[in-house]
Design a protein around this motif. Structure first.
Motif, PDB file in Angstrom:
ATOM      1  N   ASP A 321       0.888  -1.193  -0.047  1.00  0.00           N
ATOM      2  CA  ASP A 321      -0.083   0.094  -0.114  1.00  0.00           C
ATOM      3  C   ASP A 321       1.032   1.276   0.018  1.00  0.00           C
ATOM      4  OD1 ASP A 321      -1.832   1.970   0.258  1.00  0.00           O
ATOM      5  OD2 ASP A 321      -2.543   1.468   2.363  1.00  0.00           O
ATOM      6  N   LEU A 322       1.398   1.741  -1.342  1.00  0.00           N
ATOM      7  CA  LEU A 322       2.324   2.758  -1.197  1.00  0.00           C
ATOM      8  C   LEU A 322       1.926   4.052  -0.572  1.00  0.00           C
ATOM      9  CD1 LEU A 322       3.563   2.371  -4.917  1.00  0.00           C
ATOM     10  CD2 LEU A 322       4.610   1.254  -2.867  1.00  0.00           C
ATOM     11  N   GLY A 323       0.534   4.260  -0.576  1.00  0.00           N
ATOM     12  CA  GLY A 323       0.053   5.438  -0.002  1.00  0.00           C
ATOM     13  C   GLY A 323      -0.047   5.596   1.232  1.00  0.00           C
ATOM     14  N   ALA A 324       0.442   4.555   2.257  1.00  0.00           N
ATOM     15  CA  ALA A 324       0.610   4.592   3.273  1.00  0.00           C
ATOM     16  C   ALA A 324       1.888   5.464   3.935  1.00  0.00           C
ATOM     17  CB  ALA A 324       0.639   3.144   4.270  1.00  0.00           C
ATOM     18  N   TRP A 325       3.037   5.709   3.026  1.00  0.00           N
ATOM     19  CA  TRP A 325       4.237   6.092   3.218  1.00  0.00           C
ATOM     20  C   TRP A 325       4.273   7.863   2.576  1.00  0.00           C
ATOM     21  CZ3 TRP A 325       3.808   1.210   2.608  1.00  0.00           C
ATOM     22  CH2 TRP A 325       4.262   0.203   3.762  1.00  0.00           C
ATOM     23  N   THR A 326       4.514   8.545   3.365  1.00  0.00           N
ATOM     24  CA  THR A 326       4.697   9.749   2.622  1.00  0.00           C
ATOM     25  C   THR A 326       6.358  10.018   2.387  1.00  0.00           C
ATOM     26  OG1 THR A 326       2.925  10.793   3.891  1.00  0.00           O
ATOM     27  CG2 THR A 326       4.518  12.538   2.954  1.00  0.00           C
ATOM     28  N   VAL A 327       6.656   9.661   1.192  1.00  0.00           N
ATOM     29  CA  VAL A 327       8.214   9.566   0.807  1.00  0.00           C
ATOM     30  C   VAL A 327       8.505  10.979   0.562  1.00  0.00           C
ATOM     31  CG1 VAL A 327       7.619   7.089  -0.007  1.00  0.00           C
ATOM     32  CG2 VAL A 327       7.272   8.990  -1.673  1.00  0.00           C
ATOM     33  N   PRO A 328       9.876  11.173   0.684  1.00  0.00           N
ATOM     34  CA  PRO A 328      10.658  12.268   0.451  1.00  0.00           C
ATOM     35  C   PRO A 328      11.322  12.432  -0.951  1.00  0.00           C
ATOM     36  CG  PRO A 328      12.037  10.852   1.987  1.00  0.00           C
ATOM     37  CD  PRO A 328      10.894  10.278   1.714  1.00  0.00           C
ATOM     38  N   PHE A 329      10.914  11.280  -2.061  1.00  0.00           N
ATOM     39  CA  PHE A 329      11.647  11.408  -3.281  1.00  0.00           C
ATOM     40  C   PHE A 329      11.309  12.544  -3.910  1.00  0.00           C
ATOM     41  CE2 PHE A 329      10.554   6.564  -2.846  1.00  0.00           C
ATOM     42  CZ  PHE A 329      11.878   6.250  -2.370  1.00  0.00           C
ATOM     43  N   ARG A 330      12.631  12.994  -4.515  1.00  0.00           N
ATOM     44  CA  ARG A 330      12.285  14.017  -5.560  1.00  0.00           C
ATOM     45  C   ARG A 330      12.318  13.581  -7.052  1.00  0.00           C
ATOM     46  NH1 ARG A 330      16.700  16.500  -5.104  1.00  0.00           N
ATOM     47  NH2 ARG A 330      17.875  15.799  -6.910  1.00  0.00           N
ATOM     48  N   GLU A 331      13.265  12.337  -7.215  1.00  0.00           N
ATOM     49  CA  GLU A 331      13.421  11.693  -8.319  1.00  0.00           C
ATOM     50  C   GLU A 331      13.451   9.970  -8.210  1.00  0.00           C
ATOM     51  OE1 GLU A 331      13.778  13.516 -10.915  1.00  0.00           O
ATOM     52  OE2 GLU A 331      14.118  15.385 -10.226  1.00  0.00           O
ATOM     53  N   CYS A 332      12.769   9.495  -9.144  1.00  0.00           N
ATOM     54  CA  CYS A 332      12.803   7.951  -9.209  1.00  0.00           C
ATOM     55  C   CYS A 332      13.057   7.435 -10.285  1.00  0.00           C
ATOM     56  CB  CYS A 332      11.260   7.500  -8.565  1.00  0.00           C
ATOM     57  SG  CYS A 332      10.935   7.716  -6.944  1.00  0.00           S
ATOM     58  N   VAL A 333      13.705   6.442 -10.496  1.00  0.00           N
ATOM     59  CA  VAL A 333      14.105   5.899 -12.099  1.00  0.00           C
ATOM     60  C   VAL A 333      14.246   4.489 -11.674  1.00  0.00           C
ATOM     61  CG1 VAL A 333      15.520   8.017 -12.593  1.00  0.00           C
ATOM     62  CG2 VAL A 333      16.781   6.227 -11.224  1.00  0.00           C
ATOM     63  N   ALA A 334      14.275   3.837 -13.010  1.00  0.00           N
ATOM     64  CA  ALA A 334      14.273   2.402 -12.974  1.00  0.00           C
ATOM     65  C   ALA A 334      15.275   2.116 -14.179  1.00  0.00           C
ATOM     66  CB  ALA A 334      12.937   1.863 -13.112  1.00  0.00           C
ATOM     67  N   ALA A 335      15.900   0.924 -13.890  1.00  0.00           N
ATOM     68  CA  ALA A 335      16.877   0.435 -15.210  1.00  0.00           C
ATOM     69  C   ALA A 335      17.128  -0.785 -14.836  1.00  0.00           C
ATOM     70  CB  ALA A 335      18.053   1.236 -14.984  1.00  0.00           C
ATOM     71  N   GLY A 336      17.691  -1.833 -15.909  1.00  0.00           N
ATOM     72  CA  GLY A 336      17.863  -2.901 -15.691  1.00  0.00           C
ATOM     73  C   GLY A 336      17.427  -3.921 -16.854  1.00  0.00           C
ATOM     74  N   GLU A 337      16.036  -3.604 -16.870  1.00  0.00           N
ATOM     75  CA  GLU A 337      15.204  -4.160 -17.808  1.00  0.00           C
ATOM     76  C   GLU A 337      14.039  -3.146 -18.069  1.00  0.00           C
ATOM     77  OE1 GLU A 337      14.956  -8.951 -18.114  1.00  0.00           O
ATOM     78  OE2 GLU A 337      14.024  -8.138 -16.344  1.00  0.00           O
ATOM     79  N   PRO A 338      13.219  -3.093 -19.216  1.00  0.00           N
ATOM     80  CA  PRO A 338      12.540  -2.084 -19.449  1.00  0.00           C
ATOM     81  C   PRO A 338      10.918  -2.206 -18.294  1.00  0.00           C
ATOM     82  CG  PRO A 338      12.652  -3.268 -21.384  1.00  0.00           C
ATOM     83  CD  PRO A 338      13.259  -4.001 -20.557  1.00  0.00           C
TER      84      PRO A 338
END
Length: 592
Positions: A321-338
């Motif tokens: 449940d991602l909405g349960a956390w107020t994350v401080p992220f400014r940037e999020c990225v993904a790599a390794g596979e599409p």
């Protein structure tokens, strides 16, 4: 190919090269200043080409330690709640001491060190120390067994091994005159790494590192063949990861968390070079088994501003449940596979943050990506990053393909292939494959570096991944991209991962088959198979129809990439069905 040049200058390697550090910084600052201005960054960025450059001396010591001595450089968080922090000044001081001790044990410039450690302080100490000395590091995963290690030691011509004490037994039957260094409890016949902290000698570096001297030697993850040895230099990775820093959107002072295992290129990308190029803190949250709640709790507590994870981790995260956390992220990225579009949408809905995809290889740094502040097209990897000129070439003829047509992703190396004459060989490209002139020449034929990946580019310059040249196949004479079908399947709540391969068929020659890993709480069986076949059918074109499903674990490389080649081989040699395999023919209502 990787033979070092003679060092006729013999400059003092412990004194920072002001010119090299200044030119590197100018290139870095240009990208930082234009982090939200892709057009300018891409048009005007030029790789600094440095005759001499030692990243540990000229950048880490010469700039970061001078300007950010007390900032945390490395922050390790353990499962039991304990933490380890090292400032830039502390990391530099200890790395110098380790370098001096390693020199006393016989480590010299151009010697090769097999480094087999987990996410522990000693890993970063040895990396910095080896770069200072000019030794060549061969990173190795702690998951490797004796046979893999023997292959790496023999083909890599290893001179020294630095490994965890717990892994020393894996080397027991491997012959050779290499130095043994154990990190942890004492091991008979091995040097104790802890002695480095007591050493008071001078490191006496032999000379300045040249920009094209060897620095890293990586074994590829081997998704389709025996791992090749990728050679990188004192320029190609430290300088080359300026493109990775730009794509990730890193800034000085950031707290950067990357989920990656030591031993693989992505670890160096995002746990060493890219964040420290930016002057950011490297944060590691160690977990024996992935735990989304514990990870996100640490993210909030540690104030993580930038986060990078492979698609596998993102797919596991959205089960929480991602909405349960107020994350401080400014940037999020993904790599390794599409990254599957469904994942991007779910993260955006929960946090209001867009996960930006990127693409690169062990042989390069980040080549293609969605930089910060730029429009993102779901399903696309983005556009070429500063310093890279991307060509899509016909797999058979090598000719450039028009927008909208599929072609192999290639890097323009200049010369005749440059077209407008603006391209040049990227500094960030590997020097070549060790002791394999044939593979090196084949990869760099026709003035291009050939990645082996297929994609297409739209009219706006956005590039969409199709698959490995070995993974794309035909069914009923239609060309099938596994990634597109896999993305459709994981949109179903019950599916965590999927891998699509061709299955032999007497009529169509091949049909689409999906291997599926189910989420917790869902069980394999005919009802689930019927549901997934119907679900995929509603999202895919008729020629893409998934006609067979098998519930099974997916074979992967040690670095976590799916080995579709193994699944294809299994299909070609199999007689009869798998234990949990279901065909479209089993469900008459789906035949219409």
């Amino acid at each position: 190919m990787l033979d070092p040049q003679s060092d006729d200058a013999q400059l003092d390697g412990s004194i920072p090269d002001v010119v090299a550090g200044t030119e590197f910084r100018a290139a870095r600052d240009f990208l930082l200043d234009h982090r939200d201005d892709y057009d300018t960054a891409y048009r005007d960025f030029r790789w600094p080409k440095l005759e001499t450059f030692n990243w540990a001396v000229d950048w880490f010591d010469g700039v970061l330690v001078v300007e950010r001595p007390d900032q945390t450089a490395l922050w390790l968080v353990e499962e039991d709640g304990s933490e380890t922090k090292r400032s830039f000044a502390e990391m530099s001081s200890t790395a110098k001491q380790v370098a001096a001790w390693l020199r006393a044990q016989g480590v010299r410039r151009y010697d090769r060190i097999l480094l087999m450690l987990g996410n522990q302080v000693e890993l970063w100490e040895v990396m910095l120390a080896a770069v200072r000395i000019g030794a060549v590091v061969i990173p190795a995963s702690t998951l490797l067994g004796p046979d893999d290690l023997r292959d790496r030691i023999e083909r890599g011509r290893v001179d020294h091994v630095v490994a965890r004490s717990a892994d020393a037994a894996k080397f027991a039957d491997i012959e050779g005159g290499w130095t043994h260094v154990a990190v942890g409890e004492p091991v008979q016949g091995w040097l104790a790494y802890d002695k480095a902290y007591e050493f008071g000698g001078d490191e006496a570096i032999e000379g300045r590192s040249r920009g094209d001297d060897p620095m890293l030697l990586y074994f590829t993850s081997g998704t389709t063949a025996r791992p090749k040895l990728v050679g990188h230099t004192h320029s190609s990775y430290p300088i080359g990861h300026l493109s990775t820093m730009y794509w990730q959107g890193l800034r000085p002072g950031d707290v950067h968390l990357n989920i990656s295992s030591p031993g693989w290129a992505k670890h160096a990308w995002s746990n060493v070079f890219a964040p420290w190029n930016a002057g950011a803190t490297v944060l590691v949250v160690n977990q024996a088994r992935f735990n989304a709640k514990a990870l996100l709790d640490a993210v909030v507590r540690c104030g993580v501003t930038t986060f990078c994870a492979p698609p596998t981790v993102w797919r596991l995260l959205i089960q929480a449940d991602l909405g349960a956390w107020t994350v401080p992220f400014r940037e999020c990225v993904a790599a390794g596979e599409p990254l599957n579009p469904e994942v991007i949408e779910q993260v955006r809905a929960a946090w209001g943050i867009t996960v930006r995809d990127g693409y690169g290889q062990t042989e390069t740094t980040a080549q293609i990506g969605n930089p910060p502040g730029q429009p993102l097209k779901l399903g696309s990897m983005g556009r070429p990053l500063p310093g890279y000129r991307i060509v899509l070439a016909d797999v058979l003829t090598g000719e450039r393909v028009p927008d909208g047509a599929e072609g192999e992703i290639c890097l323009d190396l200049g010369g005749e292939a440059a077209g407008d004459g603006s391209a040049e060989r990227p500094v960030s490209l590997m020097k070549g494959y060790l002791d394999d002139d044939e593979h090196t020449a084949h990869a760099m034929r026709d003035g291009l570096y050939h990645t082996g990946d297929v994609a297409f580019r739209d009219a706006d310059g956005y590039i969409t991944y199709v698959g490995r040249t070995d993974d794309v196949f035909k069914a009923s004479d239609y060309r099938i991209s596994p990634f597109e079908l896999e993305s459709a399947l994981i949109e179903h709540d019950a599916v965590v991962e999927a891998a699509v391969v061709p299955a032999p068929d007497p009529v169509r020659l091949a049909v689409v088959k999906a291997y599926v890993v189910l989420a917790e709480g869902h069980r394999p069986g005919p009802e689930m198979a019927r549901e997934l076949l119907r679900f995929a059918r509603g999202r895919l074109a008729p020629y893409q129809r998934v006609r067979r499903i098998e519930f099974a674990e997916l074979p992967k490389t040690i670095s976590g990439k799916i080995r579709r080649v193994e699944l294809r081989g299994q299909e070609n040699s199999r007689e009869g069905r798998g234990a949990h395999e279901y065909w479209e023919e089993d469900f008459p209502e789906l035949k219409s």
